[in-house]
Design an enzyme around this catalytic site. Structure first.
Site, PDB file in Angstrom:
ATOM      1  N   SER A   1       8.113   2.853  -0.751  1.00 14.35           N
ATOM      2  CA  SER A   1       8.012   1.431  -1.101  1.00 14.35           C
ATOM      3  C   SER A   1       7.519   1.263  -2.525  1.00 14.35           C
ATOM      4  O   SER A   1       6.541   1.896  -2.925  1.00 14.35           O
ATOM      5  CB  SER A   1       7.035   0.712  -0.166  1.00 14.35           C
ATOM      6  OG  SER A   1       7.465   0.819   1.160  1.00 14.35           O
TER       7      SER A   1
ATOM      8  N   GLU B   1      -3.932   2.052   5.059  1.00 11.24           N
ATOM      9  CA  GLU B   1      -2.648   1.344   5.002  1.00 11.24           C
ATOM     10  C   GLU B   1      -2.499   0.445   6.234  1.00 11.24           C
ATOM     11  O   GLU B   1      -2.071  -0.694   6.130  1.00 11.24           O
ATOM     12  CB  GLU B   1      -1.481   2.338   4.944  1.00 11.24           C
ATOM     13  CG  GLU B   1      -0.138   1.624   4.834  1.00 11.24           C
ATOM     14  CD  GLU B   1       1.077   2.537   4.967  1.00 11.24           C
ATOM     15  OE1 GLU B   1       1.010   3.510   5.737  1.00 11.24           O
ATOM     16  OE2 GLU B   1       2.093   2.258   4.313  1.00 11.24           O
TER      17      GLU B   1
END
Ligand code: FAD
Length: 238
Positions: free
Chosen positions: A4, A87
C-alpha cells in the site's frame, strides 16, 4: 505484492532472511528501506474500485546500510509482530472501511431520512447491523484506554479486527441490498440519490471485499485469537 502507498512512501519496512539456523521465525531481520534506493521498483496495481492504492514492489540487488537495521540481527519477527499489532489498531477508526467511510449508524440515519420503505426482515437486519457497530465502538474505546494506560495492544486488537472486517462487509452488503436493483449501478446507494453520497456507497461495497484479506486475513486473525486468547492447541499448519 500489495504494498500500500509504496508509490508515495519515502520508506518501506523490509523483512529479510539473514540466517537459516533455528526455527524459521528466527533468522529474519527488520530493516527500513528507502523507496528511492537503486534497485527498488514500484509497479502500480489498479483495484476494482478504480483506485491506485497498492503496488507490486521489486527489489533487485538492493543494498541497505547497516544503520537501517532496526533492533538486533535475526530478531526481526518479534518487531514485525509489534508493527502488525499497531497496524490492526491503526485500521480501527470508526468508519466501517478500516476506519474510513460510513458507519452502521450512518446507514440507519440514511434509511430513516430517505423514507425508503423496507420490509420487516430488512429492518431487523438494520437493527442487528447497528448493534454490531455499537459493540465495536465499545471495544474500540477499550483498546484506546489500554493504549492511554500504556498497556500493549495484545490479541484484543485481533478480536476487534476480525469482528470489524466482517462488520464492514455487513454494512456495505446491507446498503447495497437496500439500494435494490439500483445497487447494480455505479454511483447509486441506498438513499436513492446519485452524486457523491451514492458513489461512496458503491465504492464502499467494492472496497469492503478487501477488509477480510488486508492486514492479515480474518481466518488467520481467528487462529491468533484461538491460540493466544483462548489457549487452544496450535494450528497444525504453523
Ligand atoms: C487492500 C490491501 C492492502 C494491503 N497492503 C499491504 C501492505 O501495505 N503491505 C503488505 O506487506 N501487505 C499488504 N497487503 C497484503 C495482505 O497483508 C495479505 O494479502 C494478507 O495478509 C493475506 O496474505 P496472502 O495474500 O499471502 O494470503 P495467504 O496467506 O496465502 O492466504 C490465502 C488463503 O488461505 C487462508 N489461510 C492462510 N493461512 C491459513 C491458516 N494458517 N489457517 C487457515 N487458513 C489460512 C487465508 O485465510 C486465505 O483465505 C494488503 C492486502 C490488501 C487486500
Amino acid at each position: 505484492m500489495w504494498t500500500s502507498y509504496a508509490h508515495i512512501s519515502t520508506w518501506g519496512i523490509l523483512l529479510a532472511r539473514t540466517s537459516n539456523e533455528g526455527p524459521s521465525q528466527q533468522g529474519i531481520s527488520y530493516f527500513i528501506c528507502p523507496m528511492k534506493a537503486p534497485g527498488v521498483s514500484v509497479r502500480p496495481i489498479i483495484d476494482m474500485t478504480g483506485d491506485h492504492a497498492f503496488n507490486e514492489v521489486f527489489l533487485d540487488e538492493v543494498r541497505v546500510p547497516r544503520d537501517y537495521l532496526i533492533g538486533e540481527v535475526n530478531q526481526g519477527w518479534r518487531l514485525a509482530k509489534v508493527t502488525l499489532g499497531n497496524e490492526r489498531v491503526a485500521l480501527s477508526g470508526e468508519g466501517s472501511l478500516w476506519g474510513r467511510g460510513p458507519t452502521a449508524k450512518d446507514l440507519v440515519d440514511l434509511v430513516r431520512t430517505s423514507g425508503v420503505a423496507h420490509t420487516a426482515l430488512e429492518r431487523d437486519d438494520l437493527v442487528q447491523c447497528w448493534a454490531h457497530g455499537e459493540i465495536l465502538r465499545l471495544l474500540r474505546l477499550r483498546l484506546v484506554s489500554a493504549a492511554l494506560a500504556g498497556r500493549d495492544q495484545g490479541p484484543e486488537a485481533s478480536v476487534r479486527k476480525a469482528l470489524a472486517d466482517d462488520h464492514g462487509q455487513e454494512v456495505m452488503g446491507l446498503a447495497n441490498r437496500l439500494a435494490g436493483a439500483a445497487g447494480m449501478l455505479n454511483g447509486r446507494g441506498p438513499g436513492g440519490v446519485d452524486g457523491a453520497e451514492g458513489a461512496s456507497w458503491t465504492y464502499g461495497f467494492l472496497y469492503a471485499q478487501a477488509l477480510t484479506i488486508g492486514g492479515g486475513t480474518s481466518v488467520v486473525q481467528r487462529n491468533i485469537i484461538a491460540e493466544r486468547v483462548l489457549g487452544l492447541p496450535k494450528d497444525v499448519t504453523t
